[in-house]
Design an enzyme around this catalytic site. Structure first.
Site, PDB file in Angstrom:
ATOM      1  CD  GLU A 191      40.376  29.357  21.537  1.00 54.99           C
ATOM      2  OE1 GLU A 191      41.248  30.257  21.652  1.00 54.99           O
ATOM      3  OE2 GLU A 191      39.762  29.147  20.476  1.00 54.99           O
TER       4      GLU A 191
ATOM      5  NE  ARG B  76      38.221  24.508  15.975  1.00 57.07           N
ATOM      6  CZ  ARG B  76      39.299  25.094  15.508  1.00 57.07           C
ATOM      7  NH1 ARG B  76      40.148  24.416  14.758  1.00 57.07           N
ATOM      8  NH2 ARG B  76      39.548  26.358  15.783  1.00 57.07           N
TER       9      ARG B  76
ATOM     10  CE  LYS C 206      40.954  32.902  17.682  1.00 59.09           C
ATOM     11  NZ  LYS C 206      40.914  31.740  18.568  1.00 59.09           N
TER      12      LYS C 206
HETATM   13  O1  LIG Z   1      41.776  26.665  13.656  1.00 58.54           O
HETATM   14  C1  LIG Z   1      42.829  27.126  13.930  1.00 58.54           C
HETATM   15  C2  LIG Z   1      43.183  27.458  15.293  1.00 58.54           C
HETATM   16  O2  LIG Z   1      42.346  28.446  15.752  1.00 58.54           O
HETATM   17  C3  LIG Z   1      44.578  27.859  15.493  1.00 58.54           C
HETATM   18  O3  LIG Z   1      45.250  28.088  14.327  1.00 58.54           O
HETATM   19  P1  LIG Z   1      46.638  27.377  14.067  1.00 58.54           P
HETATM   20  O4  LIG Z   1      46.367  25.910  14.037  1.00 58.54           O
HETATM   21  O5  LIG Z   1      47.081  27.913  12.742  1.00 58.54           O
HETATM   22  O6  LIG Z   1      47.552  27.752  15.203  1.00 58.54           O
HETATM   23  C1  LIG Z   2      39.536  29.738  15.604  1.00 56.94           C
HETATM   24  C2  LIG Z   2      38.776  30.171  16.727  1.00 56.94           C
HETATM   25  O1  LIG Z   2      38.914  31.249  17.206  1.00 56.94           O
HETATM   26  C3  LIG Z   2      37.822  29.325  17.297  1.00 56.94           C
HETATM   27  O2  LIG Z   2      37.702  28.197  16.815  1.00 56.94           O
HETATM   28  O3  LIG Z   2      37.148  29.754  18.216  1.00 56.94           O
END
Ligand SMILES: O=C[C@H](O)COP(=O)(O)O
Ligand SMILES: CC(=O)C(=O)O
Length: 210
Positions: A42, A46, A129
């Protein structure tokens, strides 16, 4: 080949959530994760490099690359053009859901409450999710909604680690977990692909607790 979310989630117990800052890291990072046994990647929108990185990673043999952090409907076309094979969003709202469903790209939208879960079910979306999983109740939340919302299968993400993932994976309504722990920023910055492959190998070997 088009895969649905059920199939994508069955490919590995963990979906790495990736933030890519340098385009040149895209190919070796994808290769390192696939080599460790994590094919589903994924790539979050960002960073400015994300779309180009996704297109590069999508060419790595064995990789199934999707787009994360899709928060605006205009991004749906961008990620489709970059070759995303699935779309993830941290939350969902009707305009975005419309755009992703229109695209026919498999969708894994984020939810944090039963009302959001019910809304997505009403749109025919059974794979969701839980995000940010550990903040919004984690295992207790997943257990609490298992009976009333028994048709949903979750990929909890947010705050999960190699040591807590097996407890999540043991829940009958959890299909896989997401997390960034397999791609630590420091290892990516150092180009330490061997260490990332080792983290991926450990994550790919995770099994439900118990
Ligand atoms: O923004 C967070 C991501 O989606 C994943 O979360 P994490 O860094 O706590 O594994
Ligand atoms: C956190 C998450 O699911 C995303 O950034 O798409």
């Amino acid at each position: 080949m088009r895969m649905d979310i059920d199939h994508i989630a069955s490919l590995a117990p963990v979906i790495p959530v990736i933030i890519i800052d340098r385009l040149e890291d895209a190919e070796p990072l994808a290769k390192a994760l696939v080599a460790g046994g994590l094919p589903v990647l994924e790539v979050t929108l960002r960073s400015p490099a994300a779309l180009d990185a996704m297109a590069i990673m999508a060419k790595v043999p064995g990789a199934v690359v999707g787009a994360g952090t899709v928060i605006d409907k205009a991004q749906v076309k961008d990620v489709a053009d970059a070759g995303a094979r699935f779309i993830v969003s941290p939350g969902a709202y009707p305009d975005l859901v419309d755009a992703v469903l229109d695209s026919t790209i498999p969708y894994l939208p984020g939810v944090a409450t039963p009302a959001e879960m019910m809304y997505l079910l009403s749109r025919g979306i059974h794979h969701q999710k839980l995000f940010p999983a550990t903040v919004v109740g984690g295992i207790d939340m997943l257990k609490a909604v298992a009976s009333p919302l028994s048709k949903i299968r979750f990929c909890p993400t947010g705050g999960i680690t190699a040591s807590t993932a097996p407890d999540f994976l043991a829940l009958p309504n959890v299909m896989c977990v997401g997390g960034s722990w397999v791609t630590p920023a420091r290892l990516v910055k150092d180009g330490n692909w061997a260490a990332i492959t080792e983290l991926a190998r450990q994550a790919a070997a995770l099994r439900p607790a118990g």
